[in-house]
Design a protein around this motif. Structure first.
Motif, PDB file in Angstrom:
ATOM      1  N   VAL A 193      10.404 -41.073 -21.687  1.00 37.18           N
ATOM      2  CA  VAL A 193      11.713 -41.551 -22.121  1.00 37.18           C
ATOM      3  C   VAL A 193      11.911 -42.962 -21.580  1.00 37.18           C
ATOM      4  CG1 VAL A 193      14.198 -41.196 -21.869  1.00 37.18           C
ATOM      5  CG2 VAL A 193      12.694 -39.247 -22.269  1.00 37.18           C
ATOM      6  N   LYS A 194      12.387 -43.833 -22.460  1.00 44.51           N
ATOM      7  CA  LYS A 194      12.729 -45.206 -22.066  1.00 44.51           C
ATOM      8  C   LYS A 194      14.063 -45.530 -22.699  1.00 44.51           C
ATOM      9  CE  LYS A 194      11.058 -49.916 -21.969  1.00 44.51           C
ATOM     10  NZ  LYS A 194       9.968 -50.837 -22.271  1.00 44.51           N
ATOM     11  N   ASP A 195      14.982 -46.037 -21.907  1.00 49.02           N
ATOM     12  CA  ASP A 195      16.324 -46.374 -22.401  1.00 49.02           C
ATOM     13  C   ASP A 195      16.987 -45.176 -23.078  1.00 49.02           C
ATOM     14  OD1 ASP A 195      16.034 -49.024 -21.473  1.00 49.02           O
ATOM     15  OD2 ASP A 195      15.041 -49.613 -23.342  1.00 49.02           O
ATOM     16  N   GLY A 196      16.736 -43.976 -22.547  1.00 49.85           N
ATOM     17  CA  GLY A 196      17.407 -42.779 -23.021  1.00 49.85           C
ATOM     18  C   GLY A 196      16.786 -42.078 -24.211  1.00 49.85           C
TER      19      GLY A 196
ATOM     20  N   GLU B  28      -1.255 -44.331 -28.712  1.00 54.03           N
ATOM     21  CA  GLU B  28       0.173 -44.035 -28.524  1.00 54.03           C
ATOM     22  C   GLU B  28       0.357 -42.971 -27.442  1.00 54.03           C
ATOM     23  OE1 GLU B  28       2.033 -44.807 -32.961  1.00 54.03           O
ATOM     24  OE2 GLU B  28       0.804 -43.009 -32.633  1.00 54.03           O
ATOM     25  N   GLY B  29      -0.547 -42.005 -27.384  1.00 55.36           N
ATOM     26  CA  GLY B  29      -0.505 -40.994 -26.334  1.00 55.36           C
ATOM     27  C   GLY B  29      -0.708 -41.610 -24.959  1.00 55.36           C
ATOM     28  N   GLN B  30      -1.632 -42.557 -24.861  1.00 57.21           N
ATOM     29  CA  GLN B  30      -1.852 -43.252 -23.592  1.00 57.21           C
ATOM     30  C   GLN B  30      -0.617 -44.051 -23.181  1.00 57.21           C
ATOM     31  OE1 GLN B  30      -5.423 -45.261 -24.908  1.00 57.21           O
ATOM     32  NE2 GLN B  30      -6.711 -43.934 -23.619  1.00 57.21           N
ATOM     33  N   ALA B  31       0.020 -44.690 -24.142  1.00 60.66           N
ATOM     34  CA  ALA B  31       1.245 -45.441 -23.849  1.00 60.66           C
ATOM     35  C   ALA B  31       2.357 -44.495 -23.398  1.00 60.66           C
ATOM     36  CB  ALA B  31       1.687 -46.252 -25.072  1.00 60.66           C
ATOM     37  N   ALA B  32       2.427 -43.320 -24.010  1.00 62.53           N
ATOM     38  CA  ALA B  32       3.421 -42.329 -23.595  1.00 62.53           C
ATOM     39  C   ALA B  32       3.129 -41.851 -22.174  1.00 62.53           C
ATOM     40  CB  ALA B  32       3.449 -41.153 -24.576  1.00 62.53           C
ATOM     41  N   ALA B  33       1.861 -41.618 -21.860  1.00 66.24           N
ATOM     42  CA  ALA B  33       1.488 -41.203 -20.496  1.00 66.24           C
ATOM     43  C   ALA B  33       1.842 -42.293 -19.491  1.00 66.24           C
ATOM     44  CB  ALA B  33      -0.002 -40.868 -20.436  1.00 66.24           C
ATOM     45  N   ARG B  34       1.655 -43.538 -19.873  1.00 65.22           N
ATOM     46  CA  ARG B  34       2.021 -44.664 -19.005  1.00 65.22           C
ATOM     47  C   ARG B  34       3.521 -44.655 -18.729  1.00 65.22           C
ATOM     48  NH1 ARG B  34       3.615 -50.090 -19.283  1.00 65.22           N
ATOM     49  NH2 ARG B  34       2.404 -51.507 -17.983  1.00 65.22           N
TER      50      ARG B  34
ATOM     51  N   CYS C 263       5.469 -42.068 -18.840  1.00 67.67           N
ATOM     52  CA  CYS C 263       5.706 -40.926 -17.941  1.00 67.67           C
ATOM     53  C   CYS C 263       5.446 -41.329 -16.491  1.00 67.67           C
ATOM     54  CB  CYS C 263       4.806 -39.744 -18.300  1.00 67.67           C
ATOM     55  SG  CYS C 263       5.160 -38.941 -19.866  1.00 67.67           S
ATOM     56  N   ALA C 264       4.358 -42.065 -16.254  1.00 71.91           N
ATOM     57  CA  ALA C 264       4.024 -42.491 -14.892  1.00 71.91           C
ATOM     58  C   ALA C 264       5.077 -43.450 -14.340  1.00 71.91           C
ATOM     59  CB  ALA C 264       2.634 -43.124 -14.861  1.00 71.91           C
ATOM     60  N   ILE C 265       5.621 -44.296 -15.194  1.00 70.73           N
ATOM     61  CA  ILE C 265       6.718 -45.177 -14.766  1.00 70.73           C
ATOM     62  C   ILE C 265       7.906 -44.326 -14.317  1.00 70.73           C
ATOM     63  CG2 ILE C 265       8.447 -46.822 -15.640  1.00 70.73           C
ATOM     64  CD1 ILE C 265       6.104 -48.050 -17.323  1.00 70.73           C
ATOM     65  N   ASN C 266       8.200 -43.267 -15.065  1.00 71.43           N
ATOM     66  CA  ASN C 266       9.304 -42.388 -14.694  1.00 71.43           C
ATOM     67  C   ASN C 266       8.991 -41.584 -13.436  1.00 71.43           C
ATOM     68  OD1 ASN C 266      10.779 -43.394 -16.820  1.00 71.43           O
ATOM     69  ND2 ASN C 266      10.231 -41.738 -18.203  1.00 71.43           N
ATOM     70  N   VAL C 267       7.720 -41.235 -13.233  1.00 76.12           N
ATOM     71  CA  VAL C 267       7.309 -40.600 -11.974  1.00 76.12           C
ATOM     72  C   VAL C 267       7.603 -41.553 -10.814  1.00 76.12           C
ATOM     73  CG1 VAL C 267       5.273 -39.957 -10.601  1.00 76.12           C
ATOM     74  CG2 VAL C 267       5.602 -38.967 -12.874  1.00 76.12           C
TER      75      VAL C 267
ATOM     76  N   LEU D 110      11.520 -31.672 -26.310  1.00 81.97           N
ATOM     77  CA  LEU D 110      11.948 -32.750 -27.210  1.00 81.97           C
ATOM     78  C   LEU D 110      10.831 -33.215 -28.136  1.00 81.97           C
ATOM     79  CD1 LEU D 110      14.119 -34.892 -24.752  1.00 81.97           C
ATOM     80  CD2 LEU D 110      14.834 -32.973 -26.195  1.00 81.97           C
ATOM     81  N   ASP D 111       9.781 -32.421 -28.271  1.00 80.98           N
ATOM     82  CA  ASP D 111       8.627 -32.746 -29.110  1.00 80.98           C
ATOM     83  C   ASP D 111       7.909 -34.014 -28.657  1.00 80.98           C
ATOM     84  OD1 ASP D 111       6.814 -32.106 -31.180  1.00 80.98           O
ATOM     85  OD2 ASP D 111       7.848 -33.446 -32.571  1.00 80.98           O
ATOM     86  N   VAL D 112       7.991 -34.347 -27.348  1.00 81.63           N
ATOM     87  CA  VAL D 112       7.262 -35.507 -26.842  1.00 81.63           C
ATOM     88  C   VAL D 112       5.777 -35.169 -26.759  1.00 81.63           C
ATOM     89  CG1 VAL D 112       9.241 -36.465 -25.585  1.00 81.63           C
ATOM     90  CG2 VAL D 112       7.647 -34.918 -24.399  1.00 81.63           C
ATOM     91  N   PRO D 113       4.906 -36.183 -26.795  1.00 81.88           N
ATOM     92  CA  PRO D 113       3.477 -35.911 -26.771  1.00 81.88           C
ATOM     93  C   PRO D 113       2.886 -35.701 -25.381  1.00 81.88           C
ATOM     94  CG  PRO D 113       3.858 -38.232 -27.185  1.00 81.88           C
ATOM     95  CD  PRO D 113       5.205 -37.562 -27.164  1.00 81.88           C
TER      96      PRO D 113
END
Length: 155
Positions: free
Chosen positions: A43-46, A62-68, A70-74, A142-145
């Motif tokens: 999630v970015k900006d809600g 796109e999956g790698q970008a999503a994982a990145r 996630c790591a920012i949120n971690v 939320l159907d996130v990857p």
């Protein structure tokens, strides 16, 4: 501003406030020197940065970008656990990366690199390198990857 904050700034990354829990759980918990984060979604900006299954609606990149993300949120959760001082992170012990996957997708480990590489780049090899599990799953909230959880050691 500490060394980790300097590396974040150099990478053009601004950590968000630690995302609040979306259900009946806490975003992180600490026992001794270990902090366990709840699973963080991309999630970015809600809003989710992408939705769908990797290998179907979502590409590997796109999956790698999503994982990145996630790591920012971690890292945002770890900053909260460390009273705002990311330099208190002594080691990322382990991350678990869940990848919502198309039935024939078998590159979860490559998706997980998006999170692992971000943590290594920002925290440095000695602190950011970690054990890891990359797990394929049918669906995530939320159907996130991708969803990432971490165990870290704080000083």
């Amino acid at each position: 501003m500490g060394a980790v904050d300097d590396r974040l700034a150099a990478a053009g990354i601004e950590l968000p406030e630690a995302p609040p829990p979306a259900a009946a759980y806490v975003p992180w918990t600490r026992t001794g020197n270990l902090v366990f984060t709840a699973g963080q979604i991309p999630v970015k900006d809600g809003s989710p940065v992408s939705t769908g299954k990797v290998g179907a609606e979502v590409s590997l990149e796109e999956g790698q970008a999503a994982a990145r993300q996630c790591a920012i949120n971690v890292l945002a959760q770890l900053r909260a656990a460390a009273d705002g001082d990311l330099d208190r992170i002594q080691r990322i012990v382990k991350i678990t990366v869940f990848v919502a996957s198309a039935p024939d997708f078998a590159q979860q480990h490559l998706v997980a690199n998006g999170a692992s590489e971000l943590l290594g780049d920002i925290l440095g090899d000695e602190v950011g390198r970690h054990a890891r599990s990359a797990v394929g799953t049918a669906v995530l909230p939320l159907d996130v990857p991708v969803e990432v959880e971490a165990i870290a050691e704080l000083s």
